[in-house]
Design an enzyme around this catalytic site. Structure first.
Site, PDB file in Angstrom:
ATOM      1  N   SER A 718      -8.249 -12.356 -41.335  1.00 26.56           N
ATOM      2  CA  SER A 718      -7.182 -11.623 -40.668  1.00 26.56           C
ATOM      3  C   SER A 718      -6.888 -10.160 -42.171  1.00 26.56           C
ATOM      4  O   SER A 718      -7.367 -10.752 -43.438  1.00 26.56           O
ATOM      5  CB  SER A 718      -5.810 -11.549 -40.243  1.00 26.56           C
ATOM      6  OG  SER A 718      -5.425 -12.370 -39.202  1.00 26.56           O
ATOM      7  N   PHE A 721      -5.027  -3.560 -42.563  1.00 31.32           N
ATOM      8  CA  PHE A 721      -4.704  -3.292 -40.887  1.00 31.32           C
ATOM      9  C   PHE A 721      -5.745  -3.982 -40.091  1.00 31.32           C
ATOM     10  O   PHE A 721      -5.458  -3.192 -38.587  1.00 31.32           O
ATOM     11  CB  PHE A 721      -5.979  -2.530 -41.914  1.00 31.32           C
ATOM     12  CG  PHE A 721      -5.265  -1.363 -42.961  1.00 31.32           C
ATOM     13  CD1 PHE A 721      -3.908  -0.566 -42.996  1.00 31.32           C
ATOM     14  CD2 PHE A 721      -6.219  -0.993 -43.689  1.00 31.32           C
ATOM     15  CE1 PHE A 721      -3.415  -0.301 -44.159  1.00 31.32           C
ATOM     16  CE2 PHE A 721      -5.199  -0.418 -45.207  1.00 31.32           C
ATOM     17  CZ  PHE A 721      -4.192  -0.577 -45.073  1.00 31.32           C
ATOM     18  N   LYS A 741     -13.459  -6.210 -36.135  1.00 34.30           N
ATOM     19  CA  LYS A 741     -12.728  -5.534 -36.685  1.00 34.30           C
ATOM     20  C   LYS A 741     -11.539  -4.902 -35.900  1.00 34.30           C
ATOM     21  O   LYS A 741     -12.265  -3.832 -35.581  1.00 34.30           O
ATOM     22  CB  LYS A 741     -13.179  -5.486 -38.305  1.00 34.30           C
ATOM     23  CG  LYS A 741     -11.976  -4.899 -39.500  1.00 34.30           C
ATOM     24  CD  LYS A 741     -12.452  -4.607 -40.528  1.00 34.30           C
ATOM     25  CE  LYS A 741     -10.864  -4.106 -41.286  1.00 34.30           C
ATOM     26  NZ  LYS A 741     -11.858  -3.251 -42.345  1.00 34.30           N
ATOM     27  N   ASP A 846     -11.258  -2.655 -53.342  1.00 34.65           N
ATOM     28  CA  ASP A 846     -11.082  -4.147 -52.961  1.00 34.65           C
ATOM     29  C   ASP A 846     -11.648  -5.249 -52.898  1.00 34.65           C
ATOM     30  O   ASP A 846     -11.767  -6.310 -52.386  1.00 34.65           O
ATOM     31  CB  ASP A 846     -10.338  -3.748 -51.764  1.00 34.65           C
ATOM     32  CG  ASP A 846      -8.947  -4.754 -51.287  1.00 34.65           C
ATOM     33  OD1 ASP A 846      -8.124  -5.561 -52.301  1.00 34.65           O
ATOM     34  OD2 ASP A 846      -8.550  -5.300 -49.484  1.00 34.65           O
TER      35      ASP A 846
END
Length: 1020
Positions: A718, A721, A741, A846
């Site tokens: 998870s 988004f 995804k 990220d």
């Protein structure tokens, strides 16, 4: 120094010894039939230990509610006769709960080891009911409050380890009743108070470690009578006064009182005080007086460290009797008298054939280097004497010390020529001769030093040409030959052979000719200083390819022509000095837009034209350029003349033409903008469509079927988004596992994330990036918007799961030292491709373990580009983060929190945190870290002397296992530790607070590859 590591942890031998004794004692207890209380207590203990969350799959606790008899539960051992619990060993299970009071009901318990978890809260007082307890190890958790007084009831206790928690308060004086206690380790807590006086009652004590706490006061007679004490560490506290009470501890083998406030002199009869010592560390205190000559009588001494004190006088001439001496650390004292006989002690030291490090910087040693220096054995690796008053030439015999890695003679009064014999030191990696009076040329034999990475010969009187054979030192990273009298041309291909060159300073010499064009192609070059020479010709435009360049000084030469526009592409520039040349033409506009620029000196050239508006005008100097105009008002330049000249109130013909062209251009731009706006949505859709080139576009219905209706059982991850599902699709008549995804479009920013990820993914392809197969942008079965991306399936999951949630036994087998190093290199290569290998640089924004996936062969792939940013055109600094942070807490670069623009340096910071997490096994968001202590600061304090306390225990276990298979286990263990230190240092460098201090990604990869080569040599 890293050599200190060797002797810091002999205590663990004794821990192991006591552990074995404890285990063997567990089988000789009277028979007991009622074992149900133990089962009840164990279940209560299990519930307490997992109260911080669900235990990882495969952890020891997963078997604690099974149908098996509790004596068969993992980590639990029972007595052979009475079937009662005698041992609980649940280490390194990532447990985050508390220790419940029910622990006190396990009355037959002899061994309790819950070390290296994330347990918190207070240790319950009921632990004092364990009257048979012999061994307790709660190290490496987050326990707080006081260490329970009730432990004093456990009269059989032999080993107590409470290290590296958050315990506070005093050590209970009641512990004086634990007459069998042999090992007491409480380092790394917040304990306070004076030196515990109850210790003198415990005659059985063998090892005591009180380091890294807040103890204070004088030692006095707290340790009197401890005739078995062999290891004592009081370092990093606030003790003061004299250490003379320790001089009665004749059994001590290892003593560390560093980083306190001790005063006084070292005992003149130190050999009688510590006759068995192997390790003596007095650094960072306020000791005065001389080094006692009786030190030479401690025949087993390995390490003597008095760094940063106030010692004076001469170093004894009899230290050569110390046959086992490995490190002599004398730095930062007042030793010597600036006289000719200060270095006579070196004659004797040449008899220390095991000496690896002789460090004596920042003292008052004078006189010439004795010729006897040639008699040091090949075991000597570090020879450092900088910042002294040493005179005379460097002896020719220096070349006989074949094992030298580092020589530092900086900032002395040495004269004469550099001996040709220096070329015999084939293992040399760092050579510092700067700040002396050396003359002559650089000997051609220097080309034999193929391992050389650092060369500093600045501030001497050297002359002649630079030998081309210097180019043989292809691993050069740092070269400084500034402030000498070198002449002639710089060989065209010299510097370009140093592919890893980071720092180059050849300023203040008499070089002439054209400056080599290829220097700009050195991708990791960070600082280039060539001022005060006679270079001519144009400034090479290739400098614009040195993307890591921050400092450029080319002042006081004879450069001509214009300033290359390519310099404006160097978005990392901090300081540029091109003053006092013959440069002409305009100032490139892109230079004015470099946000990092703090100093720009273009004074006294022949520049002309309108000056662009600078973001930081206070950093700019353009004095002495008479033809410049306009620019920021603060520059006080003349106003530029209007190009539209009037004559008799009527515009000139050229003016009319200019206005007409301008109008046509404006109209054309208007039409283009209109067309662009109409097609913008179509263009954005094209980013999505282009992902389906390799596979047929997949439909919602196909994905619904492939994921079994997006069943929760198929969820494998998870994110911010969306969720990721495991699925199987049909491709070329074969069933292919994939990861799907699915975006949660109801979340703010999800659609933007999907579009951004598509835009990035269509541009990239690399073996270490997660490969996208196709996409789906459609409606679901309820008519709602549906968006999904389909990726290759990574069978070994995410790095985060492997580090923090996987089966512990599997992790130890798979995430070995070598595997972690390969993953680090894989991720680094992916970043290098994104930052430097794409047509348009990409910042990931990220980077973290959960976004790194591992395939069948455990090759790492970086994924999740939902926050990634393309660095387009002139705005390579990316967008401002003033409204929203990009990234995940703990991995976000600190400058982003202050509104700085997205940049590759932000990814480097995240990469550094990831490296430290790989090595330590700790997340940057673990509870132990707060405003005052972070993952970086813990690692900085742990290197090099306490690296074993910060790295993941499984890595240490692996090193011990390998060491046991070698002929020289202790040496192999040291090599492992040095290897781990190197890894931590790369992580620290990448995660530096300031972007300008961070290692660039290409340098990090090269460092990791060199570390890998060393590691391979260890395990080969």
């Amino acid at each position: 120094m890293r050599l200190l590591i060797r002797y810091c942890d002999m205590r663990f031998f004794f821990i192991l010894l006591v552990t074995l004794v404890s285990f063997s004692a567990s089988s000789n207890s009277p028979k007991e039939s009622n074992s149900e209380p133990d089962r009840t207590a164990l279940l209560a203990l299990r519930n307490g230990l997992i109260s911080g969350g669900t235990p990882p799959d495969g952890s020891a606790l997963s078997s604690w509610n099974s149908s098996l008899h509790f004596c068969q539960w993992q980590g639990v051992t029972c007595g052979k006769r009475h079937r009662r619990v005698t041992r609980i060993r649940v280490m390194e299970q990532k447990l985050g709960g508390v220790l419940p009071p029910s622990i006190g009901n396990l009355t037959f318990l002899r061994v309790l080891n819950l070390s290296r978890n994330s347990l918190h809260g207070q240790v319950p007082k009921e632990i004092g009911h364990l009257r048979r307890l012999q061994y307790i190890d709660l190290a490496g958790n987050f326990f707080q409050g006081r260490i329970p007084i009730e432990l004093s009831n456990c009269s059989n206790l032999q080993l107590m380890i409470m290290s590296n928690n958050n315990f506070s308060g005093l050590l209970p004086f009641q512990f004086g009743s634990l007459l069998r206690l042999a090992i007491l380790l409480v380092e790394g807590n917040n304990l306070v108070g004076e030196m515990p006086s109850f210790l003198r009652n415990l005659s059985s004590l063998v090892i005591v470690d009180l380091s890294n706490n807040h103890f204070h006061g004088e030692i006095q007679n707290s340790l009197q009578g401890l005739s078995n004490l062999i290891y004592l560490s009081l370092s990093s506290n606030n003790f003061f006064g004299s250490t003379s009470p320790l001089y009665n501890q004749s059994s001590l083998q290892s003593l560390d009182v560093s980083s306190n406030h001790f005063t006084g002199t070292l005992a003149q009869d130190i050999d009688l005080a510590f006759p068995r010592a192997t390790f003596l560390k007095f650094s960072h205190n306020n000791f005065t007086g001389a080094i006692p000559s009786s030190l030479s009588n401690i025949s087993g001494l390995n390490v003597f460290d008095i760094l940063d004190n106030g010692l004076t006088g001469h170093v004894p001439n009899n230290l050569g009797k110390l046959k086992h001496l490995s490190l002599l650390q004398l730095t930062s004292n007042h030793l010597g008298s600036k006289e000719s006989n200060d270095l006579s002690f070196l004659d004797s030291l040449t008899n220390c054939t095991n000496l690896e490090g002789l460090i004596m910087d920042d003292n008052r040693f004078g006189g010439p280097l004795p010729d006897s220096i040639a008699n040091f054995s090949s075991s000597l690796h570090y020879l450092s004497m900088s910042n002294n008053y040493i005179t005379g030439p460097i002896p020719e015999g220096i070349g006989e010390i074949s094992g030298l890695f580092v020589i530092s003679f900086s900032k002395n009064l040495l004269d004469g020529v550099i001996p040709n014999s220096i070329g015999k030191l084939g293992n040399m990696s760092e050579l510092y001769l700067d700040g002396n009076k050396l003359h002559g040329g650089i000997p051609s034999s220097i080309g034999n030093l193929t391992q050389l990475s650092t060369l500093n010969m600045g501030q001497n009187s050297l002359n002649g040409n630079i030998p081309s054979v210097l180019g043989n030192c292809k691993g050069m990273e740092y070269i400084d030959i500034s402030s000498n009298h070198f002449t002639g041309y710089l060989p065209d291909d010299l510097l370009t052979q140093f592919h890893g060159l980071i720092y180059c300073n050849i300023s203040r010499n008499s070089f002439d000719g054209i400056f080599p064009l290829g220097v700009g192609k050195l991708g990791v070059l960070n600082q280039l200083y060539i001022s005060y020479n006679n270079f001519s010709g144009q400034i090479p435009s290739e400098l614009g390819e040195a993307v890591q360049l921050e400092y450029l000084d080319m002042a006081r030469n004879s450069f001509e022509g214009s300033i290359p526009a390519s310099l404006g592409r160097l978005r990392s520039l901090v300081a540029v000095d091109l003053s006092d040349n013959n440069l002409s033409g305009p100032i490139p506009e892109d230079l004015a837009n470099i946000t990092s620029l703090r100093y720009l000196n273009l004074s006294f050239n022949k520049l002309e034209g309108e000056v662009p508006f600078f973001i930081n005008v206070s950093a700019v100097s353009v004095a002495g350029n008479r033809q410049l105009c306009g620019g920021n008002p603060e520059l006080h330049l003349q106003t530029c003349k209007n190009n539209l000249r009037k004559k008799g109130g009527i515009l000139s013909r050229k003016g009319v033409i200019a206005i007409s062209l301008s109008a046509c251009t404006s109209f054309s731009l208007f039409v283009i903008v209109c067309i662009f706006c109409r097609r913008h949505r179509k263009h954005k859709k094209g980013d999505v469509d282009s992902l389906a080139e390799r596979y047929k576009r997949i439909t919602y219905a196909e994905l619904f079927k492939a994921t079994e209706g997006f069943a929760e059982s198929n969820v494998i991850g998870s994110g911010s988004f969306g969720d990721v599902y495991r699925a199987v699709i049909l491709h070329q008549n074969e069933r292919k596992p994939v990861a799907v995804k699915v975006l949660k479009l109801s979340k703010h920013g999800a659609t933007k994330s999907f579009t951004a990820e598509c835009k990035i993914l269509r541009r990239i392809r690399h073996r270490n990036l997660l490969s996208v197969i196709t996409s789906c942008s459609s409606l679901d079965n309820k008519g709602n918007d549906f968006k999904a991306l389909v990726f290759e399936f990574m069978s070994n999951g995410s790095l985060d799961n492997r580090l923090h949630s996987a089966d512990r036994h599997q992790e130890i087998r798979v995430l070995t030292v070598a595997r972690r190093l390969e993953i680090a290199i894989d991720v680094g290569c992916a970043l290098d491709y994104l930052h430097n290998g794409c047509e348009t640089p990409i910042v990931h924004c990220d980077l973290k373990p959960s976004n790194i996936l591992l395939d069948d062969d455990m090759v790492a792939h970086v994924g999740d580009f939902g926050l990634a940013k393309l660095l387009l055109g002139d705005s390579s600094g990316g967008e401002s983060l003033s409204t929203a942070l990009r990234g995940s807490i703990g991995y976000i670069a600190p400058e982003y929190g202050m509104g700085a623009a997205v940049s590759p340096q932000g990814d480097i910071y995240s990469y550094g945190i990831l490296l430290l997490e790989l090595i330590t096994g700790r997340r940057p968001t673990d509870d132990i870290f707060n405003d005052e202590m972070s993952l970086q600061s813990v690692c900085e304090r742990g290197v090099p002397d306490h690296v074993e306390e910060i790295v993941d225990q499984s890595l240490l276990d692996e090193s011990y296992e390998v060491a046991l298979t070698r002929r020289n286990p202790e040496e192999t263990k040291l090599q492992f530790l040095a290897f781990l230190i190197s890894l931590v240092e790369v992580g620290i460098s990448c995660a530096a607070e300031s972007p300008r201090d961070r290692m660039d990604i290409q340098s990090a990869i090269q460092s990791l590859k060199r570390i890998k080569e060393k590691f391979v040599s260890i395990v080969a």
